[in-house]
Design an enzyme around this catalytic site. Structure first.
Site, PDB file in Angstrom:
ATOM      1  N   HIS A   1       0.540  -1.203   0.050  1.00 29.10           N
ATOM      2  CA  HIS A   1       0.019  -0.053   0.099  1.00 29.10           C
ATOM      3  C   HIS A   1       0.977   1.185  -0.058  1.00 29.10           C
ATOM      4  O   HIS A   1       2.138   1.219   0.383  1.00 29.10           O
ATOM      5  CB  HIS A   1      -0.883   0.020   1.069  1.00 29.10           C
ATOM      6  CG  HIS A   1      -0.251   0.177   2.642  1.00 29.10           C
ATOM      7  ND1 HIS A   1       0.491  -0.995   3.051  1.00 29.10           N
ATOM      8  CD2 HIS A   1       0.118   1.064   3.322  1.00 29.10           C
ATOM      9  CE1 HIS A   1       0.874  -0.705   4.215  1.00 29.10           C
ATOM     10  NE2 HIS A   1       0.866   0.412   4.493  1.00 29.10           N
TER      11      HIS A   1
ATOM     12  N   ASP B   1       0.223   4.947   2.013  1.00 27.81           N
ATOM     13  CA  ASP B   1      -0.340   5.523   3.152  1.00 27.81           C
ATOM     14  C   ASP B   1      -1.481   6.309   2.728  1.00 27.81           C
ATOM     15  O   ASP B   1      -1.233   7.244   1.924  1.00 27.81           O
ATOM     16  CB  ASP B   1       0.505   6.057   3.960  1.00 27.81           C
ATOM     17  CG  ASP B   1       1.455   5.142   4.684  1.00 27.81           C
ATOM     18  OD1 ASP B   1       1.223   3.822   4.757  1.00 27.81           O
ATOM     19  OD2 ASP B   1       2.577   5.545   5.241  1.00 27.81           O
TER      20      ASP B   1
ATOM     21  N   HIS C   1       4.726   0.493   0.133  1.00 29.73           N
ATOM     22  CA  HIS C   1       5.500  -0.398   0.998  1.00 29.73           C
ATOM     23  C   HIS C   1       4.555  -1.394   1.733  1.00 29.73           C
ATOM     24  O   HIS C   1       3.372  -1.769   1.408  1.00 29.73           O
ATOM     25  CB  HIS C   1       5.858   0.440   2.216  1.00 29.73           C
ATOM     26  CG  HIS C   1       4.959   1.253   2.933  1.00 29.73           C
ATOM     27  ND1 HIS C   1       4.574   2.284   2.538  1.00 29.73           N
ATOM     28  CD2 HIS C   1       4.265   0.929   4.169  1.00 29.73           C
ATOM     29  CE1 HIS C   1       3.785   2.751   3.276  1.00 29.73           C
ATOM     30  NE2 HIS C   1       3.543   1.955   4.418  1.00 29.73           N
TER      31      HIS C   1
ATOM     32  N   ARG D   1       4.434   6.414  13.769  1.00 31.70           N
ATOM     33  CA  ARG D   1       4.447   6.893  12.336  1.00 31.70           C
ATOM     34  C   ARG D   1       3.926   8.204  12.327  1.00 31.70           C
ATOM     35  O   ARG D   1       2.735   8.422  13.092  1.00 31.70           O
ATOM     36  CB  ARG D   1       3.513   5.979  11.439  1.00 31.70           C
ATOM     37  CG  ARG D   1       3.782   6.370  10.041  1.00 31.70           C
ATOM     38  CD  ARG D   1       3.037   5.212   9.031  1.00 31.70           C
ATOM     39  NE  ARG D   1       1.633   5.887   9.232  1.00 31.70           N
ATOM     40  CZ  ARG D   1       0.501   5.237   8.454  1.00 31.70           C
ATOM     41  NH1 ARG D   1       0.886   4.114   7.985  1.00 31.70           N
ATOM     42  NH2 ARG D   1      -0.797   5.704   8.628  1.00 31.70           N
TER      43      ARG D   1
HETATM   44  C1  SIN Z   1       2.922   1.334   7.374  1.00 29.96           C
HETATM   45  O1  SIN Z   1       2.390   0.470   6.817  1.00 29.96           O
HETATM   46  O2  SIN Z   1       2.916   2.649   7.180  1.00 29.96           O
HETATM   47  C2  SIN Z   1       3.990   1.017   8.511  1.00 29.96           C
HETATM   48  C3  SIN Z   1       5.067  -0.031   7.924  1.00 29.96           C
HETATM   49  C4  SIN Z   1       5.709  -0.948   9.131  1.00 29.96           C
HETATM   50  O3  SIN Z   1       5.099  -0.979  10.206  1.00 29.96           O
HETATM   51  O4  SIN Z   1       6.777  -1.231   8.847  1.00 29.96           O
END
Ligand code: SIN
Length: 282
Positions: free
Chosen positions: A102, A104, A258, A272
């Site tokens: 995905h 974000d 990612h 995050r």
């Molecule tokens: C995310 O998907 O924004 C976080 C990725 C992660 O937890 O490594």
């Protein structure tokens, strides 16, 4: 690309670089911030090892790059710094994971420009790596016929696709889901996105939030969406990061997607922050 104030060590030719010579526990000067921004544009995802900072310092760092997004509709936040989302999994089979590719919050009208992730708790015994894929490189590698075909297409992105079930099962149940759906209706974005700062084109679809491509029959739209996602997920365009304590990663959501692996059995926790982006255009 020369950088006067930071040490940038590219990790592969497609994306990814480590940044050294920066201490995020201190206030950064404008020249250093400008170099970090340039490194992000050049390498799409940058890693800053061993940054011993708390949520408030992470927020101060994020604010040097733009406006911070409103709290995430589903994930928990750090109570004293609600701009910081907590992405925590306890390693149990029914915990929510980010293990589908995905970008974000593409369900927002103006999806996040960048994300900044800081490692808090890493699983014992390893696992929980994060992988990023460039969205420029696969677009540039498509044959010209396919590029022409998708050039002016749009796709709908929907919060419900990934989070609907989680919200329904969580506190507030159906009422919370109904209000989230009203607050976050599906958004239409171009399938090919022009990067607003570099002008480089890239794909802008992902498996988590892209519901369908518009203007096609339902068989074609599913196949073309799947083909583009699979193409962009090829290892040729990726970098994989094995987290170490206090690592911080920052990525450009306008040019990457990612996925976090869910191959661990003890808790993993990350903080995050997402920065407000602009309306995607082509
Ligand atoms: C995310 O998907 O924004 C976080 C990725 C992660 O937890 O490594």
């Amino acid at each position: 690309m020369p950088y006067a104030n930071i040490d940038v060590r590219p990790l592969n030719p497609t994306l990814g670089a480590e940044i050294h010579g920066v201490d995020l526990s201190r206030e950064l000067d404008d020249a250093t911030v400008s170099d970090i921004r340039q490194a992000l544009l050049d390498h799409l995802v940058i890693f800053m090892p061993d940054q011993r900072i708390d949520a408030a310092r992470q927020l101060a760092f994020a604010r040097r790059f733009g406006e911070v997004e409103a709290p995430h509709p589903v994930f928990d936040v750090v109570p004293e710094v609600p701009e910081v989302t907590v992405i925590a999994q306890d390693g149990s089979a029914d915990a929510p994971y980010n293990d589908v590719w995905h970008t974000d919050v593409t369900f927002r009208e103006k999806p996040a420009m960048a994300s900044i992730l800081h490692a808090q708790v890493l699983p014992h015994g390893g696992g929980g790596d994060t992988l990023w894929s460039s969205l420029h490189a696969p677009y540039e590698a498509l044959s010209s016929g396919v590029r022409d075909m998708i050039e002016d297409m749009t796709a709908d992105h929907d919060f419900y696709m990934s989070f609907g079930e989680t919200v329904l099962k969580g506190p507030g149940g159906i009422e919370k889901l109904a209000s989230d759906i009203l607050a976050l209706p599906p958004q239409t974005h171009p399938v090919v996105r022009t990067h607003p700062e570099t002008g480089r084109k890239g794909l802008f679809v992902n498996r988590t939030f892209t519901k369908h491509i518009n203007g096609l029959g339902y068989v074609e739209r599913d196949y073309i969406l799947r083909m583009l996602c699979e193409f962009a997920e090829h290892p040729n365009y990726q970098i994989r990061h094995t987290w170490k304590p206090y690592d911080l990663a920052m990525w450009d959501n306008r040019a990457t997607m990612h996925i976090a692996t869910s191959d661990f059995t003890s808790p993993r926790k990350m903080h995050r922050i997402t920065l407000l982006g602009d309306q995607p255009y082509h």
